[in-house]
Design an enzyme around this catalytic site. Structure first.
Site, mmCIF file in Angstrom:
data_model
loop_
_atom_site.group_PDB
_atom_site.id
_atom_site.type_symbol
_atom_site.label_atom_id
_atom_site.label_comp_id
_atom_site.label_asym_id
_atom_site.label_seq_id
_atom_site.Cartn_x
_atom_site.Cartn_y
_atom_site.Cartn_z
ATOM 1 N N GLU A 171 1.547 -3.219 11.519
ATOM 2 C CA GLU A 171 0.953 -1.899 11.228
ATOM 3 C C GLU A 171 1.525 -0.952 12.147
ATOM 4 O O GLU A 171 1.678 -1.283 13.426
ATOM 5 C CB GLU A 171 -0.548 -2.248 11.842
ATOM 6 N N GLU B 230 1.496 4.194 2.525
ATOM 7 C CA GLU B 230 1.920 3.900 3.753
ATOM 8 C C GLU B 230 3.374 3.837 3.729
ATOM 9 O O GLU B 230 4.244 3.008 4.060
ATOM 10 C CB GLU B 230 1.303 2.521 4.452
ATOM 11 N N HIS C 9 3.217 -2.272 6.986
ATOM 12 C CA HIS C 9 2.157 -1.455 6.615
ATOM 13 C C HIS C 9 2.085 -0.080 7.463
ATOM 14 O O HIS C 9 2.645 -0.026 8.701
ATOM 15 C CB HIS C 9 0.826 -2.260 6.666
ATOM 16 N N HIS D 279 0.917 -1.249 -0.034
ATOM 17 C CA HIS D 279 -0.082 0.097 -0.010
ATOM 18 C C HIS D 279 0.926 1.059 0.065
ATOM 19 O O HIS D 279 1.683 1.660 0.973
ATOM 20 C CB HIS D 279 -0.909 -0.119 1.243
HETATM 21 ZN ZN ZN Z 1 -1.544 -1.274 4.295
#
Ligand code: ZN
Length: 382
Positions: A338, A172, A262, A169
């Protein structure tokens, strides 16, 4: 007083300008190409030295993660090196959800972004510096739809096959700052954790899985609007050549331990997600993940286990996501890391919030935790 000027035609630029009056602007996010995702922004304001800017980004109730805006302060830099935070507020009732950013630049220029950007030029600097070192192999895994290379760095002489990969992504960006911290550990000959890890492991590192989305200023998708982290069951050359290239290399090398890096828009803390619910779930495999999570939790005050994603029920894991696919496909200890866009309210850092520097520090803790996880593995399995 003259009107400010706003530009976004540069690497990872993203904003639409609807109106400018003096130092006030009404703005909107541009969606990822061929997709409805919008959340990333990155633009430059000029002509506001010493005057208070009021920048309003509207229509955010239709953004990818409306929950990302409350308690969020926009990132700002005047030298594109140091990224601080500009006081921001969110009103869900104004213009279908509006983030109002206020800031007084000292100089003529200020850059604003959803998080500190990580440019493709910096990516190439990172790859060049690491690849020039003895013992580091560079592998060009493939080509994106925009024609950019997909880069992998491989190093270490050990048996344990470790894959670290980031920025599926592209918005990010903290994920690639994390990679810079990880490569610092692994390529610094003075770093004893790095040296020992290279004895135990063979590392395969993809610092940016989505160069096209990165350069285009996307939040979540590649050049044709594909969310790469929903392609791992059946990647294709047409929609997701990035995943196809990376997964093919994984099939060739094998995977024992994998971390997919992420950022999460809404949750203001760092956490891990595992692979509960995969069809081939084994309790020992799961415990090996939980053991890593406990080690990291103990070592890093910036990591926690109270907040995170709900676990999938048995048999319900989504195998199009890389962590689940790798755990199922290779029996690997796979996980998604994350990091927040916001700051941790329990441990705030008011000047910068979550930052490139904190992402790099967390990478250090993650690798130190990996070393401890390996060192104590035999005892844990007894
Ligand atoms: Zn992500």
């Amino acid at each position: 007083m003259s009107d400010i000027l706003i530009d976004a035609e540069f690497d990872s630029g993203n904003i639409e300008v609807h109106a400018i009056e003096g130092t006030r602007a009404r703005l909107a996010l541009r969606k990822d190409n061929q997709s409805d995702f919008a959340q990333w922004f990155h633009f430059r304001v000029s002509g506001a030295a010493g005057r208070e800017l009021e920048l309003k980004i509207g229509n955010l109730n239709t953004s990818a993660y409306p929950g990302g805006w409350p308690q969020y302060d926009a990132c700002v830099s005047e030298d594109r090196e140091y990224w601080g935070r500009a006081s921001s507020s969110f009103d869900e009732n104004e213009d279908n959800g509006t983030l109002t950013i206020r800031y007084v630049p000292a100089g003529d220029l200020a850059w604003f972004a959803y998080f500190a950007p990580y440019s493709m030029e910096r990516h190439h600097d990172l790859i060049a510096e690491a690849a020039s070192l003895e013992g580091v192999d560079h592998v060009r895994l493939g080509t994106t739809l925009d024609g950019q290379p997909i880069d992998c760095l491989e190093l270490g002489q050990g048996e344990i096959k470790v894959w670290l990969y980031a920025r599926q992504h592209p918005g990010e960006t903290m994920a690639q700052w994390w990679m810079e911290g990880a490569l610092d550990v692994l390529t610094d000959t003075a770093d004893s954790v790095g040296r020992r890890l290279l004895q135990h492991c063979r590392f395969h590192i993809v610092p940016n899985c989505n160069p096209d989305g990165s350069r285009r200023g996307h939040l979540r998708t590649n050049a044709v609007g594909t969310n790469l982290n929903r392609e791992w069951a059946e990647p294709s050359g047409e929609k997701s050549p990035e995943v196809l290239a990376i997964r093919n290399r994984m099939d060739a090398t094998g995977v024992d331990f994998a971390m997919d890096v992420h950022g999460d828009e809404a949750i203001p803390v760092a956490f891990l997600a595992g692979f509960e619910g995969i069809p081939g779930w084994r309790d020992e495999q799961g415990e090996d993940f939980y053991r890593y999570q406990r080690i990291l939790d103990r070592r890093s005050p910036d990591f926690q286990t109270e907040q995170g994603y709900a676990k999938s029920a048995p048999g319900q894991a989504n195998l199009t996501m890389s962590t689940n696919q790798l755990a199922e496909r290779f029996g690997a200890v796979a996980m998604t890391l994350e990091m927040p866009f916001k700051d941790n309210p329990a441990d705030p850092e008011p000047e910068q919030g979550w930052s490139p520097e904190r992402s790099m520090m967390l990478a250090r803790d993650c690798l130190a935790a990996l070393f401890e996880w390996i060192e104590t593995r035999d005892a844990a399995q007894r």
